[in-house]
Motif scaffolding. Structure first.
Motif, PDB file in Angstrom:
ATOM      1  N   ASP A 164       7.525  -3.793  10.175  1.00 21.77           N
ATOM      2  CA  ASP A 164       6.219  -3.540   9.868  1.00 21.77           C
ATOM      3  C   ASP A 164       5.939  -4.162   8.562  1.00 21.77           C
ATOM      4  OD1 ASP A 164       4.413  -0.858  11.168  1.00 21.77           O
ATOM      5  OD2 ASP A 164       3.515  -2.578  10.362  1.00 21.77           O
TER       6      ASP A 164
ATOM      7  N   HIS B  86       0.934  -1.157   0.174  1.00 19.87           N
ATOM      8  CA  HIS B  86      -0.011   0.017  -0.067  1.00 19.87           C
ATOM      9  C   HIS B  86       0.727   1.376   0.087  1.00 19.87           C
ATOM     10  CE1 HIS B  86       0.396   1.041   4.460  1.00 19.87           C
ATOM     11  NE2 HIS B  86       0.040  -0.029   4.798  1.00 19.87           N
TER      12      HIS B  86
ATOM     13  N   ARG C  94      -4.076  -8.943  18.657  1.00 16.79           N
ATOM     14  CA  ARG C  94      -4.430  -7.510  18.188  1.00 16.79           C
ATOM     15  C   ARG C  94      -5.772  -7.158  18.590  1.00 16.79           C
ATOM     16  NH1 ARG C  94      -1.651  -4.014  14.476  1.00 16.79           N
ATOM     17  NH2 ARG C  94      -2.986  -1.987  14.157  1.00 16.79           N
TER      18      ARG C  94
HETATM   19  O1  FIX Z   1      -1.488  -0.598  12.515  1.00 17.72           O
HETATM   20  C1  FIX Z   1      -0.700  -1.069  12.001  1.00 17.72           C
HETATM   21  O2  FIX Z   1      -0.112  -2.267  12.611  1.00 17.72           O
HETATM   22  C2  FIX Z   1      -0.026  -0.370  10.994  1.00 17.72           C
HETATM   23  O3  FIX Z   1       1.390  -0.809  11.032  1.00 17.72           O
HETATM   24  C3  FIX Z   1      -0.660  -0.718   9.669  1.00 17.72           C
HETATM   25  O4  FIX Z   1      -2.131  -0.617   9.812  1.00 17.72           O
HETATM   26  C4  FIX Z   1      -0.172  -0.019   8.353  1.00 17.72           C
HETATM   27  O5  FIX Z   1      -1.014  -0.243   7.511  1.00 17.72           O
HETATM   28  C5  FIX Z   1       0.981  -0.369   8.011  1.00 17.72           C
HETATM   29  O6  FIX Z   1       1.458  -1.335   7.567  1.00 17.72           O
HETATM   30  C6  FIX Z   1       2.191   0.549   8.437  1.00 17.72           C
HETATM   31  O7  FIX Z   1       3.625   0.198   8.076  1.00 17.72           O
END
Ligand code: FIX
Ligand code: ZN
Length: 434
Positions: free
Chosen positions: A372, A66, A187
């Motif tokens: 991430d 994304h 989570r």
């Molecule tokens: O909430 C999260 O874990 C965020 O890291 C993700 O929602 C986000 O889309 C992401 O991948 C950022 O690096």
């Protein structure tokens, strides 16, 4: 009379195991130790092989990340509606053409894909993806994982696991096999932020909860968390919070946080990870790429750390403006562990600023980075970038220390890098040295 700095004039006994590293050799010594130290990646969206298609890997997934989708819409006339109607292959072809052929891939995320192709000795300037696709299609996943972890220099990744995800939950209920290099995280976004849309799933599973989370709902949520703890053996619990989040506040989410989640974390000896500062879906048309960033009121951290001194809080913040405050709060509360340069922060220009101020204010008592990663091979570039950015920062800290009167040995450097990238996480999450 000139003030004497501590240790000036006295010869420090040679540290056992190594000599003091000459200032001119510090950068090389730090680089070598960073490369030689396997890293624990404490927050990813990766999945172990037993989760099947939930685990993303290969060139089409790398290109439809994304981060790159957001950049694609700035360099192509294709609208989000047109793009999301394409197949995954067509989407990857469109992104490759726009960001890698018609333009130079100099953004952080685009350069990352180039680094992955180079790591597998694939062409990095092809006009199409045929050769890259052929390569990834011939990889067997488990061997590929070991090769990727080896190149990236990581020993373990921590996943993001949602017990209310309709695709993921069945995998756990059907006994997803544990994998020694993929550890779980519980989570909680659907519970703490989206209760209205999800409480009935818990009720259907026999947990006595209601729409208002009233009565014995908090106790039932605790039982739900204990049940999933037994299934997942998570390293910590986690939630992503918007920039508008505050504690205390009379909200349903805060009620469940205080009455269910935090007591469960204490009982199970787990940290709670708070990732704070998302402005959700600023542009919903971009879907996962539509989230933005906002500055949070970090007095929430002061309130949480003080109100719940027996809880441990792993915290990453998304706004550059919040980074300095996070360091100050970490100086006030030892149950607060800053981690990572999250998402829009994970760019060398900002990673450098964040890491320098953390070293200046916290020494080595923080966790500098997480990847991430959403796609397996991303750990290759995310960790090579981290090592590349950190080597000059850490060696400069040692240079300043030497100038002020104390040299470091290679053992000192190894101890510090191990603390930053392994034992701070290990001690907080009881990883038992994995
Ligand atoms: O909430 C999260 O874990 C965020 O890291 C993700 O929602 C986000 O889309 C992401 O991948 C950022 O690096
Ligand atoms: Zn994430």
């Amino acid at each position: 009379m000139k003030a004497t700095l501590p240790n000036q004039g006295r010869h420090r006994p040679q540290s056992t195991g190594a000599q003091i590293v000459e200032t001119a050799q510090l950068f090389q010594a730090v680089e070598e130790v960073l490369v030689a130290t396997p890293i624990i990646d404490i927050h990813t969206h990766l999945f172990s092989p037993s989760f099947g298609k939930l685990g993303l890997w290969g060139i089409d997934e790398l290109l439809t990340y994304h981060y790159l989708e957001a950049e694609f819409f700035r360099s192509s006339p294709t609208t989000p509606e047109q793009y999301f109607a394409l197949s995954k292959t067509q989407q990857a072809d469109a992104i490759w053409r726009a960001l890698f052929v018609e333009n130079t891939p100099i953004s952080e995320s685009a350069r990352g894909v180039v680094a992955v192709l180079k790591a597998f000795e694939l062409p990095t300037d092809s006009l199409d993806l045929a050769e890259a696709r052929a390569f990834f299609q011939t990889q067997s996943l488990e061997d590929h994982i070991q090769r990727v972890f080896g190149i990236a220099g990581i020993s373990l990744v921590v996943m993001t696991n949602d017990p209310l995800d309709p695709e993921e939950a069945p995998a756990w209920l059907n006994g997803a096999r544990e994998h020694p290099q993929f550890r779980a995280v519980l989570r909680l976004d659907k519970i703490l932020r989206h209760w209205a849309a999800h409480w009935q799933v818990l009720a259907a599973q026999g947990y006595k909860v209601d729409a208002q989370a009233s009565g014995k709902s908090a106790a039932a949520v605790q039982r739900f968390l204990f049940d999933w703890y037994e299934r997942m053996h998570p390293m910590y619990m986690a939630v992503s919070l918007p920039d508008t989040f505050f504690y205390p506040a009379e909200t349903l989410g805060n009620h469940l946080l205080a009455e269910a989640v935090l007591p469960s974390c204490r009982e199970l000896d787990l940290p709670l990870s708070l990732m704070i500062g998302v402005r959700p879906q600023a542009n919903a048309a971009l879907r996962l790429a539509g989230d933005a960033v906002g500055r949070a009121d970090l007095r929430l951290l002061e309130n949480l750390c003080r109100t719940f001194p027996k809880n441990r809080f792993l915290v990453s913040v998304l706004s550059r403006e919040n980074q300095h405050e996070l360091c100050v709060y970490a100086r006030k509360f030892s149950n607060l562990m800053p981690f990572g340069c999250w998402w829009f922060m994970n760019n060398p220009s900002i990673v450098e600023e964040i890491t320098r101020e953390r070293i200046e204010m916290l020494g080595t008592s923080f966790i500098p980075q997480h990847s991430d990663a959403r796609v397996l091979e991303q750990v290759i570039y995310k960790w090579s970038n981290t090592r590349r950015t950190l080597a000059p920062i850490l060696s400069n800290a040692y240079r300043l220390l030497a100038e002020d009167g104390r040299g470091v040995t290679r053992n000192d450097i190894q101890r510090d890098v191990t603390r930053l990238f392994r034992s701070n996480a290990d001690s907080w999450m009881n990883l038992n040295g994995h």
